[in-house]
Scaffold this active site. Structure first.
Site, mmCIF file in Angstrom:
data_model
loop_
_atom_site.group_PDB
_atom_site.id
_atom_site.type_symbol
_atom_site.label_atom_id
_atom_site.label_comp_id
_atom_site.label_asym_id
_atom_site.label_seq_id
_atom_site.Cartn_x
_atom_site.Cartn_y
_atom_site.Cartn_z
ATOM 1 N N CYS A 1 -24.020 32.790 70.209
ATOM 2 C CA CYS A 1 -24.431 32.525 68.821
ATOM 3 C C CYS A 1 -24.425 31.069 68.379
ATOM 4 C CB CYS A 1 -23.549 33.308 67.867
ATOM 5 S SG CYS A 1 -23.558 35.073 68.141
ATOM 6 N N HIS B 1 -22.045 30.411 60.975
ATOM 7 C CA HIS B 1 -21.455 30.236 62.309
ATOM 8 C C HIS B 1 -21.617 28.830 62.891
ATOM 9 C CE1 HIS B 1 -20.261 32.531 66.229
ATOM 10 N NE2 HIS B 1 -19.286 31.804 65.707
#
Ligand SMILES: *[C@@H]1O[C@H](CO)[C@@H](O)[C@H](O)[C@H]1NC(C)=O
Ligand SMILES: *[C@@H]1O[C@H](CO)[C@@H](O)[C@H](O)[C@H]1NC(C)=O
Ligand SMILES: *[C@@H]1O[C@H](CO)[C@@H](O)[C@H](O)[C@H]1NC(C)=O
Ligand SMILES: *[C@@H]1O[C@H](CO)[C@@H](O)[C@H](O)[C@H]1NC(C)=O
Ligand SMILES: *[C@@H]1O[C@H](CO)[C@@H](O)[C@H](O)[C@H]1NC(C)=O
Length: 527
Positions: free
Chosen positions: A72, A128
């Site tokens: 990610c 993130h």
């Protein structure tokens, strides 16, 4: 008289409005699905329906030689900055919630770029890219508004997530305290949200996106909407109504995953419907991408590709993606592109779409692909550095002693060739549960023996070097490293070259001060 005036007015106004619409820079709607597997879309043979994504892709350009990163934060960092991970220090693992670091502040993000061009900029869903100091959070990285979560994953209904201590013994001492940290992570702008417990996040983020589109319709400014869905990352959760049509899928994880994908597909439908209803669609470029390959242990799938999320095999890095827009040239609508493209290309590509100049001092790794996407010109990209992770070394024999150390996890694509070294991660070919068994048994015994070659499970690996011709062998079945040593050397030399330009990897030990208990129960800035 009045009627005639009204008519003249209408005649005068109509073309002006049309011209205004056309000359206004296009809106950018950038949709990211999380952990969405290569196999898991209708047009790649998914056994569940994705009618919206299929029809959007069918009217645009499907990117079929398109690469992302295997996990990610790295993929999102490249998407946002146009830089390889080795050029931001993010080449190792992800940014865990408890770690005090983030995407370094000196690199402008796509949102910075678009804001400088006069866009209103909005992020919904997953971030993130850092949360330990407020400077790393979206409102400080070019976004005017944010609604979503800062960490990498959480419960879809309660917005709660936990983390444990992380550190890498090669570069850090173990953190002073051990422990588990748990807290909530949902923010409106930078304020904790407490009234959404029980609302499934795909519905919530879609609703926010639709509201945003409605208000953008009355604004003078073009807009950038970065809609980074939580779907379809684990945990496996979806409302029953989305799962029910797939009750015939035997594998429970796959069944729930099918429901999660269905909700995502419906969310994208609601977003595109809102763009059309608000007369914004004609001047919008919609980009859809996954952030990495499917997580086969949580319902995702990448068959017939090898490997999965976390690995440098094709199943980890070959991405689902497409671009659709009325602004594409007619010949491109419905095209399947086999030109090489990488997630680091989005920054310069979007710059091109909106007519922004990229400051050459940024020395990006990405290439603009707008001419390729809009007009079918050839891609300028000839190679992709998949990654070099010096914090992922391996025992075993060093091959080709005078160039890059083959025990280090790294991979590069040059033309049709791909080289992998070190431990690239689990290289299993994961069939779709209960479907592709017949195809799997057609894999010869010798090939099946290689299934295990990259799974040392603590043992020194028997092997730390592979070479494939991805065009001839997209499933990475025929290792050419022994038969084509000159190609191996050439690609190792390229990796060595990139290695010499790398920043030291950042991976600071977890900081116990992150504990949400100390911050009102929420994950958030603690320094
Ligand atoms: C959210 O709802 C669940 C289920 O009703 C409950 O167990 C949990 O305590 C709630 N969480 C918060 C933070 O209110
Ligand atoms: C899409 O919109 C419909 C109609 O408003 C709504 O019922 C549905 O929940 C929405 N779906 C998603 C995924 O947001
Ligand atoms: C490009 O970036 C450099 C370094 O940050 C800066 O000095 C220069 O003014 C920038 N050029 C433009 C045209 O913005
Ligand atoms: C590489 O170096 C090691 C140790 O010096 C040596 O044992 C090995 O034979 C060398 N391998 C090659 C391919 O040159
Ligand atoms: C990669 O570069 C680093 C930093 O310059 C260096 O320490 C390391 O030896 C290089 N690794 C290999 C395998 O060449």
């Amino acid at each position: 008289m009045l009627v005639r005036h009204a008519l003249i007015l209408a005649v005068l106004l109509l073309p002006t409005r049309a011209v205004a619409l056309r000359t206004r820079p296009p809106n950018i709607v950038f949709i990211v699905a999380d952990d969405y597997g290569h196999r898991d879309i209708g047009y790649h043979g998914a056994e569940f329906a994705t009618p919206t994504l299929d029809s959007l892709a069918a009217g645009g350009v499907k990117l079929e030689n398109y690469y992302v990163q295997p996990i990610c934060s790295p993929s999102r960092s490249q998407l946002m900055t146009g830089r390889y991970q080795i050029h931001t220090g993010l080449q190792h693992s992800i940014i865990w919630p408890s770690q005090p670091y983030g995407l370094p502040l000196q690199y402008p993000t796509l949102a910075n770029l678009l804001k400088d061009q006069g866009y209103s900029t909005h992020a919904i869903g997953k971030w993130h890219l850092g949360l330990y100091k407020e400077e790393y959070t979206p409102l400080y990285r070019g976004f005017d508004t944010f609604y979503g979560y800062w960490t990498g994953g959480e419960d879809y209904y309660t917005y709660r997530t936990c983390d444990r201590v992380h550190y890498d013994q090669a570069i850090a001492e173990p953190p002073s305290a051990d422990g588990k940290f748990c807290g909530l992570d949902l923010r409106d702008m930078d304020q904790p949200v407490t009234d959404k417990n029980g609302t499934y996040s795909t519905l919530l983020y879609t609703e926010k996106a639709v509201q945003l589109i409605q208000s953008a319709a009355t604004s003078e400014k073009p807009f950038f909407l970065y809609l980074a869905y939580q779907a379809v990352h684990d945990p496996l959760e979806a409302p029953d109504s989305y799962i029910k049509p797939y009750n015939h899928i035997q594998d429970q994880k796959r069944r729930i995953y099918a429901g999660m994908v269905s909700a995502l597909d419906e969310g994208v439908k609601n977003v595109t419907d809102a763009l059309e209803q608000n007369e914004l669609w004609d001047n919008t470029v919609l980009i859809f991408t996954t952030d990495n390959g499917g997580e086969v242990h949580s319902g995702g799938n990448n068959w017939p590709l090898r490997g999965a999320k976390h690995t440098l095999w094709e199943g980890g890095v070959k991405g689902v993606g497409f671009v659709t827009s009325p602004l594409l040239s007619e010949g491109q609508k419905g095209k399947v592109s086999t030109d090489m493209m990488h997630v680091s290309d989005w920054f310069p590509t979007v710059a091109d779409i909106v007519g922004a100049k990229v400051n050459s001092s940024l020395a990006l790794d990405g290439f603009s692909q707008w001419n390729m996407i809009r007009d079918g010109k050839a891609s300028e990209r000839k190679e992709i550095l998949h990654n070099i992770d010096i914090l992922f070394p391996q025992k075993g024999k060093k091959l080709f002693n005078d160039t890059f150390d083959t025990r280090v996890r790294a991979s590069i694509r040059v033309g049709d060739y791909k080289l992998l070294c070190g431990d690239p991660g689990d290289g299993t070919w994961w069939p779709v549960p209960s479907i592709d068994q017949a195809e799997l048994t057609s894999v010869s015994a010798a090939e099946r023996a290689t299934l295990r070659e990259s799974r040392p499970r603590g043992e020194p690996a028997a092997k730390n070097l592979w070479l494939f011709n991805i065009r001839d062998d997209p499933s990475e079945r025929y290792d050419l490293s022994a038969s084509e040593p000159e190609v191996v050397r050439r690609l190792l030399d390229r990796i060595s070259h990139y290695n010499s330009t790398a920043l030291p990897p950042q991976f600071p030990p977890s900081d116990p001060a992150c504990d949400p208990k100390l911050h009102g129960g929420f994950w958030g800035p603690w320094r």
